[in-house]
Design a protein around this motif. Structure first.
Motif, short mmCIF file in Angstrom:
data_model
loop_
_atom_site.label_atom_id
_atom_site.label_comp_id
_atom_site.label_asym_id
_atom_site.label_seq_id
_atom_site.Cartn_x
_atom_site.Cartn_y
_atom_site.Cartn_z
N LYS A 116 0.84 -1.19 0.00
CA LYS A 116 0.00 0.00 0.00
C LYS A 116 0.88 1.25 0.00
O LYS A 116 1.98 1.25 0.54
CB LYS A 116 -0.91 -0.01 1.23
CG LYS A 116 -1.95 -1.12 1.18
CD LYS A 116 -2.90 -0.97 2.33
CE LYS A 116 -4.03 -1.93 2.39
NZ LYS A 116 -4.07 -3.13 1.69
N ARG A 117 0.38 2.30 -0.60
CA ARG A 117 1.16 3.53 -0.63
C ARG A 117 1.18 4.17 0.75
O ARG A 117 0.32 3.91 1.59
CB ARG A 117 0.61 4.48 -1.69
CG ARG A 117 -0.80 4.92 -1.44
CD ARG A 117 -1.33 5.72 -2.61
NE ARG A 117 -2.66 6.22 -2.27
CZ ARG A 117 -3.35 7.00 -3.03
NH1 ARG A 117 -2.87 7.38 -4.18
NH2 ARG A 117 -4.52 7.42 -2.66
N LEU A 118 2.18 4.99 0.95
CA LEU A 118 2.35 5.67 2.25
C LEU A 118 1.20 6.63 2.51
O LEU A 118 0.75 7.35 1.61
CB LEU A 118 3.66 6.46 2.26
CG LEU A 118 4.96 5.68 2.26
CD1 LEU A 118 6.13 6.63 2.06
CD2 LEU A 118 5.13 4.90 3.55
N SER A 119 0.78 6.70 3.76
CA SER A 119 -0.18 7.72 4.16
C SER A 119 0.61 8.98 4.46
O SER A 119 1.85 8.96 4.56
CB SER A 119 -0.94 7.26 5.41
OG SER A 119 -0.07 7.24 6.53
N THR A 120 -0.07 10.09 4.66
CA THR A 120 0.64 11.33 4.99
C THR A 120 1.31 11.22 6.35
O THR A 120 2.41 11.75 6.55
CB THR A 120 -0.30 12.55 4.94
OG1 THR A 120 -1.44 12.30 5.78
CG2 THR A 120 -0.77 12.84 3.52
N GLY A 142 -2.68 12.47 -5.24
CA GLY A 142 -2.52 11.19 -5.93
C GLY A 142 -1.44 10.35 -5.28
O GLY A 142 -1.49 10.07 -4.08
N ASP A 143 -0.43 9.98 -6.05
CA ASP A 143 0.69 9.17 -5.53
C ASP A 143 1.86 10.03 -5.09
O ASP A 143 2.94 9.52 -4.83
CB ASP A 143 1.16 8.16 -6.59
CG ASP A 143 0.17 7.01 -6.75
OD1 ASP A 143 -0.58 6.73 -5.79
OD2 ASP A 143 0.14 6.41 -7.83
N THR A 144 1.66 11.34 -5.01
CA THR A 144 2.72 12.24 -4.59
C THR A 144 2.33 12.93 -3.29
O THR A 144 1.21 13.42 -3.15
CB THR A 144 3.00 13.31 -5.68
OG1 THR A 144 3.36 12.64 -6.89
CG2 THR A 144 4.13 14.23 -5.26
N ILE A 145 3.26 12.95 -2.37
CA ILE A 145 3.06 13.66 -1.11
C ILE A 145 4.08 14.79 -1.07
O ILE A 145 5.25 14.58 -1.40
CB ILE A 145 3.27 12.71 0.10
CG1 ILE A 145 2.23 11.59 0.07
CG2 ILE A 145 3.20 13.49 1.41
CD1 ILE A 145 2.45 10.51 1.10
N SER A 164 6.87 4.25 -3.60
CA SER A 164 8.23 3.77 -3.33
C SER A 164 8.87 4.35 -2.08
O SER A 164 9.82 3.81 -1.56
CB SER A 164 9.13 4.08 -4.53
OG SER A 164 9.36 5.47 -4.63
N GLY A 165 8.36 5.50 -1.63
CA GLY A 165 8.98 6.18 -0.49
C GLY A 165 10.17 7.04 -0.90
O GLY A 165 10.86 7.61 -0.06
N MET A 166 10.40 7.18 -2.19
CA MET A 166 11.53 7.97 -2.69
C MET A 166 11.27 9.46 -2.43
O MET A 166 10.20 9.96 -2.72
CB MET A 166 11.68 7.74 -4.19
CG MET A 166 12.79 8.52 -4.79
SD MET A 166 14.17 7.45 -4.93
CE MET A 166 14.62 7.76 -6.60
N VAL A 167 12.27 10.12 -1.84
CA VAL A 167 12.16 11.52 -1.48
C VAL A 167 13.02 12.34 -2.42
O VAL A 167 14.18 12.00 -2.67
CB VAL A 167 12.62 11.77 -0.03
CG1 VAL A 167 12.56 13.25 0.33
CG2 VAL A 167 11.80 10.94 0.94
#
Length: 173
Positions: A116-120, A142-145, A164-167
């Motif tokens: 699952k994608r990361l929550s805020t 969307g998929d960008t935080i 992915s968690g990529m920053v």
């Protein structure tokens, strides 16, 4: 004399080039019977077949290696880790502070299947875990935080791939 040196250089390149090809095909060039040893050359078909077999026989990770891979992706308190064929199952874990259940992990790569994608909230915890401070204005699109934070005394605006968690830094302030 120049022609003799050029011929010697070409012969050297060909010799070492043949050894490099043999090594790439998994053949020991110094061993009798190998392609570079001159007794018998392997066919291209056999070489491809062996390469395919090696890929399909890729070893599964150990339980400890899977734990390490999960921890690198922000998982902690990993419980109920069991292997079932080509999959490890985790009954429960925490990912950046939030409980997740029934994870399926690829036994060869250590990657979580259907992650699952990361929550805020997870993204904020991840940024703090990675050394950012004063994390604020965390928002999803969307998929960008996106988030504002400080690192080494500099204000930065960050973009996080929620899958992915990529920053990445969007800009410095």
């Amino acid at each position: 004399m120049t022609k003799l040196l050029n011929s010697a250089a070409i012969a050297t390149v060909l010799f070492f080039g043949a050894q490099g090809v043999a090594l790439a095909q998994g053949v020991n060039p110094g061993q009798p019977g190998s392609a570079a040893g001159g007794m018998q050359a392997q066919s291209t078909q056999q070489g491809q077949s062996q390469g395919q077999q090696a890929g399909s026989q890729m070893q599964a990770m150990s339980e400890q290696q899977v734990r390490t891979a999960l921890q690198a992706r922000g998982y902690s308190e990993i419980e109920g880790l069991e292997r079932n064929d080509d999959t490890f199952r985790v009954s429960e874990a925490k990912r950046y502070g939030e409980t997740v259940e029934d994870l399926r992990v690829d036994a060869r790569t250590g990657m979580v299947r259907d992650e699952k994608r990361l929550s805020t909230d997870q993204a904020e915890a991840m940024l703090k875990d990675r050394g950012y401070s004063d994390v604020s204005d965390v928002e999803r699109d969307g998929d960008t935080i996106t988030a504002n934070a400080e690192q080494a005394g500099n204000k930065v605006k960050l973009r996080i791939d929620a899958k992915s968690g990529m920053v990445s830094r969007q800009q410095e302030g």
